[in-house]
Design a protein around this motif. Sequence first.
Motif, PDB file in Angstrom:
ATOM      1  N   THR A  13       0.838  -1.187   0.000  1.00 56.20           N
ATOM      2  CA  THR A  13       0.000   0.000   0.000  1.00 56.20           C
ATOM      3  C   THR A  13       0.879   1.245   0.000  1.00 56.20           C
ATOM      4  OG1 THR A  13      -0.111   0.051   2.408  1.00 56.20           O
ATOM      5  CG2 THR A  13      -1.867  -1.128   1.255  1.00 56.20           C
ATOM      6  N   ALA A  14       0.463   2.229  -0.775  1.00 53.64           N
ATOM      7  CA  ALA A  14       1.217   3.479  -0.857  1.00 53.64           C
ATOM      8  C   ALA A  14       0.250   4.619  -1.129  1.00 53.64           C
ATOM      9  CB  ALA A  14       2.261   3.398  -1.955  1.00 53.64           C
ATOM     10  N   GLN A  15       0.689   5.819  -0.793  1.00 57.40           N
ATOM     11  CA  GLN A  15      -0.099   7.008  -1.096  1.00 57.40           C
ATOM     12  C   GLN A  15       0.846   8.128  -1.496  1.00 57.40           C
ATOM     13  OE1 GLN A  15      -2.106   8.721   2.324  1.00 57.40           O
ATOM     14  NE2 GLN A  15      -0.682   7.704   3.710  1.00 57.40           N
ATOM     15  N   MET A  16       0.364   9.016  -2.313  1.00 57.13           N
ATOM     16  CA  MET A  16       1.139  10.168  -2.737  1.00 57.13           C
ATOM     17  C   MET A  16       0.800  11.327  -1.807  1.00 57.13           C
ATOM     18  SD  MET A  16       2.760   8.723  -5.081  1.00 57.13           S
ATOM     19  CE  MET A  16       3.669   9.982  -5.914  1.00 57.13           C
ATOM     20  N   ILE A  17       1.833  12.009  -1.305  1.00 53.90           N
ATOM     21  CA  ILE A  17       1.617  13.106  -0.372  1.00 53.90           C
ATOM     22  C   ILE A  17       2.513  14.294  -0.726  1.00 53.90           C
ATOM     23  CG2 ILE A  17       0.962  11.622   1.558  1.00 53.90           C
ATOM     24  CD1 ILE A  17       3.787  12.107   2.687  1.00 53.90           C
ATOM     25  N   TYR A  18       2.155  15.433  -0.196  1.00 55.59           N
ATOM     26  CA  TYR A  18       3.001  16.612  -0.238  1.00 55.59           C
ATOM     27  C   TYR A  18       3.567  16.831   1.148  1.00 55.59           C
ATOM     28  CZ  TYR A  18       1.243  18.093  -4.767  1.00 55.59           C
ATOM     29  OH  TYR A  18       0.931  18.157  -6.095  1.00 55.59           O
ATOM     30  N   GLU A  26       4.387  26.516   2.312  1.00 54.21           N
ATOM     31  CA  GLU A  26       4.809  26.224   0.939  1.00 54.21           C
ATOM     32  C   GLU A  26       5.096  24.735   0.772  1.00 54.21           C
ATOM     33  OE1 GLU A  26       8.513  27.287  -2.004  1.00 54.21           O
ATOM     34  OE2 GLU A  26       7.804  28.816  -0.620  1.00 54.21           O
ATOM     35  N   LYS A  27       4.762  24.166  -0.407  1.00 53.96           N
ATOM     36  CA  LYS A  27       5.058  22.766  -0.698  1.00 53.96           C
ATOM     37  C   LYS A  27       6.560  22.604  -0.877  1.00 53.96           C
ATOM     38  CE  LYS A  27       1.791  22.852  -3.738  1.00 53.96           C
ATOM     39  NZ  LYS A  27       0.803  22.911  -4.659  1.00 53.96           N
ATOM     40  N   VAL A  28       7.131  21.648  -0.176  1.00 50.86           N
ATOM     41  CA  VAL A  28       8.564  21.405  -0.246  1.00 50.86           C
ATOM     42  C   VAL A  28       8.864  20.265  -1.210  1.00 50.86           C
ATOM     43  CG1 VAL A  28      10.614  20.792   1.083  1.00 50.86           C
ATOM     44  CG2 VAL A  28       8.869  22.251   2.101  1.00 50.86           C
ATOM     45  N   ILE A  47      11.037  10.419  -4.074  1.00 50.06           N
ATOM     46  CA  ILE A  47      10.721  11.831  -4.298  1.00 50.06           C
ATOM     47  C   ILE A  47      10.403  12.028  -5.779  1.00 50.06           C
ATOM     48  CG2 ILE A  47      11.614  14.184  -4.246  1.00 50.06           C
ATOM     49  CD1 ILE A  47      13.328  13.348  -1.838  1.00 50.06           C
ATOM     50  N   PHE A  48       9.266  12.664  -6.069  1.00 49.94           N
ATOM     51  CA  PHE A  48       8.829  12.890  -7.442  1.00 49.94           C
ATOM     52  C   PHE A  48       8.971  14.342  -7.883  1.00 49.94           C
ATOM     53  CE2 PHE A  48       6.954   8.856  -6.520  1.00 49.94           C
ATOM     54  CZ  PHE A  48       6.925   8.209  -7.735  1.00 49.94           C
ATOM     55  N   ALA A  49       8.959  15.280  -6.979  1.00 48.87           N
ATOM     56  CA  ALA A  49       9.077  16.698  -7.331  1.00 48.87           C
ATOM     57  C   ALA A  49       9.526  17.446  -6.090  1.00 48.87           C
ATOM     58  CB  ALA A  49       7.738  17.237  -7.828  1.00 48.87           C
ATOM     59  N   PRO A  50      10.141  18.586  -6.207  1.00 51.40           N
ATOM     60  CA  PRO A  50      10.535  19.325  -7.402  1.00 51.40           C
ATOM     61  C   PRO A  50      11.704  18.649  -8.111  1.00 51.40           C
ATOM     62  CG  PRO A  50      11.381  20.436  -5.460  1.00 51.40           C
ATOM     63  CD  PRO A  50      10.539  19.275  -4.982  1.00 51.40           C
ATOM     64  N   LYS A  55      16.179  14.820  -9.108  1.00 51.78           N
ATOM     65  CA  LYS A  55      17.409  14.499  -9.838  1.00 51.78           C
ATOM     66  C   LYS A  55      18.496  13.932  -8.933  1.00 51.78           C
ATOM     67  CE  LYS A  55      16.721  17.951 -13.406  1.00 51.78           C
ATOM     68  NZ  LYS A  55      17.168  19.239 -13.938  1.00 51.78           N
ATOM     69  N   LEU A  56      18.412  14.173  -7.630  1.00 49.80           N
ATOM     70  CA  LEU A  56      19.434  13.673  -6.710  1.00 49.80           C
ATOM     71  C   LEU A  56      19.538  12.151  -6.729  1.00 49.80           C
ATOM     72  CD1 LEU A  56      18.824  15.961  -3.592  1.00 49.80           C
ATOM     73  CD2 LEU A  56      20.681  16.131  -5.258  1.00 49.80           C
ATOM     74  N   GLN A  57      18.417  11.453  -6.967  1.00 50.55           N
ATOM     75  CA  GLN A  57      18.439   9.996  -6.956  1.00 50.55           C
ATOM     76  C   GLN A  57      19.199   9.418  -8.148  1.00 50.55           C
ATOM     77  OE1 GLN A  57      14.542   8.069  -7.814  1.00 50.55           O
ATOM     78  NE2 GLN A  57      13.817  10.185  -7.877  1.00 50.55           N
TER      79      GLN A  57
END
Length: 109
Positions: A13-18, A26-28, A47-50, A55-57
């Motif tokens: 199970t997973a969920q997408m969060i901010y 502010e969204k980090v 991590i999907f954004a920003p 890009k670090l991964q």
Amino acid sequence: MKTDKYLRKRGGTAQMIYVVCAKCGEKVLYYQKDRIGWLKRCYLNRIFAPSDLEKLQHDNNIKTPNDLPNLTCSCGNLIGTPMMHKDKRLAFRLERGSFKRKKYKKEYL
């Protein structure tokens, strides 16, 4: 969503969060959280954004936590510090009280 051995190991199970700054709102970052419970760390591979954090991964020069910057908001609030988990994945250890998490909704985009 990313499906790998870590997701399957934790019940699938997973969920997408901010992750949102508690100081300014502010969204980090946009993150895939496996299972339910406290958000203690954010693994780089989830991590999907920003884009600068995502890009670090893929950066081959980053091998230890010392190669990573602290996770901060644009207001200067420290959200997390770099760490290496026992399974050798790089992550940010989140400072309790410095962030809030919000469920992903398309209206936040």
